[in-house]
Every structure is written in structure tokens, then in C-alpha cells.
Design a protein around this motif. Structure first.
Motif, PDB file in Angstrom:
ATOM      1  N   ASN A   1       0.824  -1.214   0.000  1.00 30.28           N
ATOM      2  CA  ASN A   1       0.000   0.000   0.000  1.00 30.28           C
ATOM      3  C   ASN A   1       0.854   1.259   0.000  1.00 30.28           C
ATOM      4  OD1 ASN A   1      -2.413  -1.479   0.047  1.00 30.28           O
ATOM      5  ND2 ASN A   1      -2.446  -1.574   2.288  1.00 30.28           N
TER       6      ASN A   1
ATOM      7  N   ARG B   1       2.296   1.623  -3.558  1.00 29.21           N
ATOM      8  CA  ARG B   1       1.236   2.002  -4.503  1.00 29.21           C
ATOM      9  C   ARG B   1       0.845   3.466  -4.300  1.00 29.21           C
ATOM     10  NH1 ARG B   1      -1.726  -0.751  -7.907  1.00 29.21           N
ATOM     11  NH2 ARG B   1      -1.021  -2.771  -7.122  1.00 29.21           N
ATOM     12  N   THR B   2       0.680   3.871  -3.063  1.00 31.09           N
ATOM     13  CA  THR B   2       0.322   5.260  -2.763  1.00 31.09           C
ATOM     14  C   THR B   2       1.417   6.215  -3.204  1.00 31.09           C
ATOM     15  OG1 THR B   2      -1.014   4.579  -0.864  1.00 31.09           O
ATOM     16  CG2 THR B   2      -0.314   6.871  -0.916  1.00 31.09           C
TER      17      THR B   2
ATOM     18  N   CYS C   1       3.563   5.748  -5.639  1.00 32.41           N
ATOM     19  CA  CYS C   1       3.481   5.822  -7.102  1.00 32.41           C
ATOM     20  C   CYS C   1       2.360   6.767  -7.539  1.00 32.41           C
ATOM     21  CB  CYS C   1       3.249   4.433  -7.701  1.00 32.41           C
ATOM     22  SG  CYS C   1       4.698   3.354  -7.676  1.00 32.41           S
ATOM     23  N   GLU C   2       1.198   6.615  -6.924  1.00 29.25           N
ATOM     24  CA  GLU C   2       0.049   7.445  -7.287  1.00 29.25           C
ATOM     25  C   GLU C   2       0.344   8.914  -7.059  1.00 29.25           C
ATOM     26  OE1 GLU C   2      -3.125   5.848  -4.955  1.00 29.25           O
ATOM     27  OE2 GLU C   2      -3.427   4.109  -6.265  1.00 29.25           O
ATOM     28  N   ARG C   3       0.973   9.226  -5.941  1.00 25.26           N
ATOM     29  CA  ARG C   3       1.285  10.626  -5.615  1.00 25.26           C
ATOM     30  C   ARG C   3       2.319  11.220  -6.568  1.00 25.26           C
ATOM     31  NH1 ARG C   3       2.581  11.108   0.638  1.00 25.26           N
ATOM     32  NH2 ARG C   3       2.471  13.342   0.153  1.00 25.26           N
TER      33      ARG C   3
ATOM     34  N   GLY D   1       2.414  10.288  -9.779  1.00 28.31           N
ATOM     35  CA  GLY D   1       1.867  10.186 -11.122  1.00 28.31           C
ATOM     36  C   GLY D   1       2.347   8.966 -11.887  1.00 28.31           C
TER      37      GLY D   1
ATOM     38  N   ASN E   1       1.926   4.835 -12.713  1.00 27.70           N
ATOM     39  CA  ASN E   1       1.012   3.692 -12.684  1.00 27.70           C
ATOM     40  C   ASN E   1       1.746   2.524 -12.030  1.00 27.70           C
ATOM     41  OD1 ASN E   1      -0.683   1.537 -13.107  1.00 27.70           O
ATOM     42  ND2 ASN E   1      -0.623   1.643 -15.348  1.00 27.70           N
ATOM     43  N   ALA E   2       1.341   2.167 -10.832  1.00 30.54           N
ATOM     44  CA  ALA E   2       2.034   1.114 -10.071  1.00 30.54           C
ATOM     45  C   ALA E   2       1.941  -0.259 -10.722  1.00 30.54           C
ATOM     46  CB  ALA E   2       1.475   1.044  -8.646  1.00 30.54           C
TER      47      ALA E   2
END
Length: 202
Positions: free
Chosen positions: A57, A60-61, A63-65, A67, A69-70
């Protein structure tokens, strides 16, 4: 260090490798738990499995922050996945051999292999976090601070289990749980000291 630079493309690649390492780590711990005989070791790995899911988690978070794609594929990620699958296969093969003690040692060795890569990933992310500025620096520092201590624990403690179970299998006195566990080691220096003190703990 303030003027140090890093390759943003390689940071992305590292994060994709980290995502795959944590996903594969879940499968590796599930397989390892199927080989665990020692109750203390099984309890330890159950905790590591929970932490590995938490680390998924965090990556993944992160990566999202940033920009990213995890779930994006990459050649290096494919290699990480292949190695993880091979470690699971090795444990399955050891279990089929019918010697529970030997399978448990193989599981320890596989976890050490996996955690060595995992530990290296986070160590590298920490190096980038030291020099990254602005929002990226903040994001990476937050992720590193949440996970780094867990990774030290996973690697050094499982190395201790692997050593002591192997010593026991050779018919020699072993320290179980290992010194790293007893002394709650969290650093490389602490792990080295614990191993040096094992004779006094027999």
C-alpha cells in the motif's frame, strides 16, 4: 548533497521493481509459512506477511502521488517477478522432498534472498529521498520512514533464523530463537554483534 541529482526515469523503474517485490513477497511468505515448522518462526513470518501487505500500500500510494502507474510493466519488473516465482517454486520443490526440517531451511534461504532485494530497494529509495527536493522529496521521505525499519527487521532476523536452523541441522548446538530475535536487532551493526555473542547464549 543539496545539489545532487538523480535520474527520474530510474526512480520510476525502481518504484515499479519495488511494487513487484512487495507483491511477490506476499506469495513468498505464504509459501514459506507452508514450510515453517518452528512455532516462533511461523509467528515471525505471519507478522512479516502483514507488514509486506502494508508495504504494498505504501509503494502504490507513493506511485500514485508521483503520477506513476504502479501496475505498469517494465523489463526489470519482469525479472523481479521471475525471481519471485522461482523462489516460490523452490520452496514447493523442497516441501515435496518430504523432509520438513530441510524444507524449512530452504524457505528461510528463499526469504533471505527476497528480503535482500527488498532491503536494497528501500535503501536506494532512501538515498534518493536524501537528495530529492520539493514535493517528490517529501513523498519519498514519508514512504521511506514508514517502511525502512521493518525491512531491516525482516532481513536481519531471517538471516539469524537461517543460520541457526542450518547449524542445528548439522547436529551442532543452535540458539533458537536466534540472537537477532532475542536482542531485537534492527541494524547491520546490531546483527553483527548478535551473531558474535551467540556462543555465550548456547
Amino acid at each position: 548533497m543539496a545539489n545532487a541529482r538523480y535520474d527520474e526515469k530510474q526512480l520510476k523503474d525502481l518504484l515499479l521493481q519495488m511494487m513487484e517485490t512487495e507483491l511477490g513477497g506476499e506469495k513468498i511468505y505464504l509459501a514459506a509459512l507452508g514450510c515453517a515448522v518452528n512455532k516462533d518462526l511461523k509467528s515471525e513470518w505471519e507478522e512479516y506477511l502483514k507488514e509486506t501487505k502494508s508495504h504494498q500500500n505504501v509503494v502504490r500510494t507513493t506511485c500514485e502521488r508521483l503520477g506513476i502507474n504502479a501496475d505498469e510493466a517494465s523489463p526489470s519488473r519482469d525479472v523481479v517477478k521471475h525471481i519471485g516465482q522461482a523462489l516460490v517454486k523452490a520452496m514447493e520443490l523442497a516441501k515435496m522432498g518430504g523432509d520438513a526440517g530441510a524444507a524449512q531451511i530452504v524457505a528461510c534461504e528463499c526469504v533471505v534472498h527476497a528480503e535482500t532485494k527488498d532491503h536494497s530497494n528501500w535503501e536506494l529509495l532512501g538515498k534518493i529521498a536524501e537528495v530529492a527536493s520539493g514535493e517528490t522529496g517529501t513523498i519519498l521521505k514519508e514512504a521511506y520512514s514508514r517502511v525502512e525499519k521493518d525491512e531491516d527487521h525482516h532481513l536481519y532476523h531471517t538471516q539469524g533464523w537461517c543460520r541457526e536452523l542450518s547449524i542445528q541441522s548439522l547436529g551442532m548446538p543452535a540458539v533458537l530463537p536466534p540472537p537477532e530475535e532475542v536482542k531485537q536487532v534492527e541494524t547491520a551493526i546490531g546483527a553483527s554483534r548478535a551473531e558474535q555473542q551467540r556462543e555465550a547464549m548456547l
